[in-house]
Each structure stands twice: as structure tokens, then as C-alpha cells.
Design an enzyme around this catalytic site. Structure first.
Site, mmCIF file in Angstrom:
data_model
loop_
_atom_site.group_PDB
_atom_site.id
_atom_site.type_symbol
_atom_site.label_atom_id
_atom_site.label_comp_id
_atom_site.label_asym_id
_atom_site.label_seq_id
_atom_site.Cartn_x
_atom_site.Cartn_y
_atom_site.Cartn_z
ATOM 1 N N THR A 38 26.034 -2.835 24.743
ATOM 2 C CA THR A 38 25.941 -2.586 23.303
ATOM 3 C C THR A 38 25.868 -1.104 22.945
ATOM 4 O O THR A 38 25.592 -0.253 23.783
ATOM 5 C CB THR A 38 24.696 -3.278 22.716
ATOM 6 O OG1 THR A 38 23.522 -2.679 23.256
ATOM 7 C CG2 THR A 38 24.692 -4.764 23.014
ATOM 8 N N ASP A 39 26.071 -0.848 21.667
ATOM 9 C CA ASP A 39 25.869 0.499 21.133
ATOM 10 C C ASP A 39 24.409 0.643 20.703
ATOM 11 O O ASP A 39 23.598 -0.271 20.914
ATOM 12 C CB ASP A 39 26.832 0.782 19.975
ATOM 13 C CG ASP A 39 26.659 -0.152 18.791
ATOM 14 O OD1 ASP A 39 25.598 -0.821 18.667
ATOM 15 O OD2 ASP A 39 27.586 -0.220 17.963
ATOM 16 N N ALA A 40 24.060 1.759 20.093
ATOM 17 C CA ALA A 40 22.669 2.025 19.702
ATOM 18 C C ALA A 40 22.141 1.014 18.678
ATOM 19 O O ALA A 40 20.938 0.821 18.564
ATOM 20 C CB ALA A 40 22.539 3.442 19.147
ATOM 21 N N GLY A 41 23.050 0.355 17.970
ATOM 22 C CA GLY A 41 22.643 -0.643 16.974
ATOM 23 C C GLY A 41 22.538 -2.049 17.538
ATOM 24 O O GLY A 41 22.263 -3.000 16.805
#
Length: 131
Positions: free
Chosen positions: A15-18
Site C-alpha cells: 500500500t501507499d501511505a494512505g
């Protein structure tokens, strides 16, 4: 009706930071499912390559991103709608979270020799595949 289904958990690394899955990770999830589908049919790709020099390569893929997967989701990745050609296989893959369709893709995988040229699918592989 799916030919094979596999559960895959979304980890932080996907995943990304979100907490949303990177678009490229879906390709990894689908590759893992295709590999395990063949393994389930008794086709080990590494053994096939060592014994015959044959390998598989994705030559075409279309992906429709419907909804995002999120950190910690438990996904179901499937292979269905198998279509055979002399030197390739085509099929549909889906990624779902419970009953929600997230990704729908079509893929074509070519059978290649040691020189990366298309060759006919081996008869013993074709015999293992569902009609």
C-alpha cells in the site's frame, strides 16, 4: 465459474501511505494466482523450464480498476474463462473483497522456448487443463 481461487491478504508493503493498494501490486496478486493455479494442476513452472526449456510470458493484459483494495483486506483472486490457442492461454482474472468486485482483467500468456520464441503448448500441459 472460476477455475481457481486464492485468498491474498493486503500487507503494509502493498500500500501507499494512505493504506490503498498500489495499482502495480494487483499484477503481482494475479501472477501469484496464475502460478498457484498451474501448480494445483501439477504444472511446476520452474520444473517445466528445466525439463523442456519452455516458459510463460504475459503478452497482453487489460485491467479494469473498479474499486481500491485497502490495508488488511482479505482478497479473493481468481482465474476463469480459459481459452486455448496453439501457443498461448487466455483467461479472465478477478480480484474481489467478499462480494465486491475490485479488479477485472483479461490476460494472454504465451508459451516460449529458450530463445523466447512462441511455441505450441505441450500436450501434457493441455491434458491437465480443464475443458
Amino acid at each position: 465459474m472460476s477455475l481457481f481461487e486464492q485468498a491474498i491478504r493486503v500487507y503494509y508493503e502493498d500500500t501507499d501511505a494512505g493504506g490503498v493498494v498500489y495499482h502495480s501490486r494487483y499484477l503481482n496478486f494475479m501472477e501469484r494466482c496464475r502460478t498457484d493455479w498451474l501448480r494445483n494442476l501439477g504444472v511446476e513452472q520452474e520444473s517445466l523450464a528445466h525439463a523442456t526449456g519452455l516458459r510463460f510470458a504475459v503478452t497482453h493484459m487489460e485491467i479494469a480498476f473498479q474499486k481500491p483494495a485497502l490495508l488488511d483486506d482479505l482478497l479473493t483472486v481468481s482465474v476463469s474463462d480459459l481459452r486455448r490457442r496453439p501457443a498461448s492461454l487466455a483467461f479472465t482474472q478477478e480480484i474481489k473483497r467478499q462480494d465486491t468486485l475490485l479488479i477485472q482483467a483479461t490476460a494472454r500468456v504465451a508459451c516460449l522456448d529458450e530463445n523466447l520464441r512462441p511455441v505450441r503448448l505441450p500436450v501434457d500441459l493441455l491434458q491437465r487443463l480443464p475443458q
